[in-house]
Design an enzyme around this catalytic site. Structure first.
Site, short mmCIF file in Angstrom:
data_model
loop_
_atom_site.label_atom_id
_atom_site.label_comp_id
_atom_site.label_asym_id
_atom_site.label_seq_id
_atom_site.Cartn_x
_atom_site.Cartn_y
_atom_site.Cartn_z
N SER A 1 59.22 3.10 50.04
CA SER A 1 59.48 3.24 51.47
C SER A 1 59.86 1.93 52.16
O SER A 1 60.79 1.92 52.98
CB SER A 1 58.28 3.89 52.16
OG SER A 1 58.14 5.23 51.74
N LYS B 1 47.97 13.09 54.31
CA LYS B 1 48.82 13.93 55.15
C LYS B 1 48.03 14.91 56.01
O LYS B 1 48.39 15.18 57.15
CB LYS B 1 49.85 14.66 54.30
CG LYS B 1 50.88 13.74 53.66
CD LYS B 1 51.93 14.53 52.90
CE LYS B 1 52.94 13.60 52.25
NZ LYS B 1 54.01 14.34 51.54
N ASP C 1 59.25 16.24 55.04
CA ASP C 1 59.46 16.50 53.61
C ASP C 1 60.45 17.65 53.38
O ASP C 1 61.38 17.54 52.58
CB ASP C 1 58.13 16.84 52.92
CG ASP C 1 57.25 15.62 52.74
OD1 ASP C 1 57.79 14.50 52.65
OD2 ASP C 1 56.01 15.77 52.68
#
Length: 276
Positions: free
Chosen positions: A17, A66, A103
């Site tokens: 990332s 998450k 996602d």
């Protein structure tokens, strides 16, 4: 002073990332910093508060954070509500924290835009009924597939998940044993099997003629599932690197209001893979 962004996760040291968002920032002339921070679940609450209190503007959250990020958000996007998981947090001007899940849109864009795979009227199989599966169901359903089947080792978990999303298209859940005799145009591996170099138990004849395979995981070498797709004559058998970049681009847009060009970044990462 640069606006601060980061990805939280545990483990995190192999995250791509920072490289991706640095490339996006250079491409779009954005002044910002982006770093990876190793944050175990029991430290998440404190780490998020500290980050936003010290100039942080946005966060990505990965495994195992998450679900915790979903609870931390003051406002949730519809896709985050459906997924019950958040991978992107954004500080709003009024101090509220907005949570989204990019996602699914990342997967759909990689499939449809980058690889020209049609989802409309397709028979789709998702392997696995965990958080990775939950995050992609609604964006896939938005493209009107003919049917969607969720297969999981624990059949009841797949059935429950399918029932939760029922009503929009024909969606069912069951065990891997129930796959015999069925055929699918697109098979998506949302299990963690590839991370341990393993493969879900898949019967022969599962993939329709010119069907495609997609593994949400990615590695320097083709994953066992990607290899399975090639052995079974998939039109395309793909890993999740493109999805990684596309979901990052959506997060970048949420934070900065600018959409980066993903293709140069995907190519850069692919080339780096080929050299390792």
């Amino acid at each position: 002073m640069k606006n601060r962004y980061a990805v939280f996760g545990h483990p995190i040291k192999h995250s791509k990332s920072p490289l991706i968002h640095q490339a996006f920032a250079e491409q779009t002339l954005q002044t910002m910093s982006y770093e990876a921070q190793d944050v175990p679940a029991d430290q998440f609450e404190t780490a998020v508060k500290d980050f936003f209190n010290h100039g942080g503007k946005g966060l990505n959250c990965t495994i195992p954070l998450k679900e915790l990020a979903c609870l931390k958000a003051d406002i949730l996007s519809p896709r985050a509500q459906a997924a019950k998981a958040v991978n992107t947090l954004a500080l709003q001007e009024d101090g509220m924290i907005f949570g989204d899940n990019t996602d699914g849109i990342g997967l759909v864009r990689d499939l449809t835009i980058n690889h020209g795979i049609l989802l409309d009227n397709a028979r789709i199989l998702i392997l696995g009924a965990g958080g990775a599966c939950r995050g992609i169901i609604r964006p896939l359903m938005d493209h009107h597939p003919q049917s969607l089947f969720i297969a999981n080792r624990t059949a009841s978990k797949a059935v429950t998940l399918a029932e939760e999303f029922s009503g929009l298209i024909a969606i069912k859940g069951g065990s891997f044993d129930q796959l015999s005799g069925r055929q699918f145009d697109l098979i998506i591996n949302a299990t963690a099997a590839s991370l341990s170099n393993d493969l879900p138990p898949l019967p022969a004849g599962l993939l329709a003629d010119n069907g495609n395979c997609y593994d949400l995981a990615y590695a320097n070498e083709p994953t066992p599932f990607v290899q399975w797709g090639k052995i079974n004559n998939a039109g395309k058998s793909l890993d999740g690197l493109g999805m990684l970049v596309e979901q990052a681009a959506e997060a970048f847009f949420i934070w900065r209001g600018v959409k980066p060009d993903t293709q140069p970044v995907i190519t850069r990462l692919r080339n780096a893979h080929a050299m390792t």
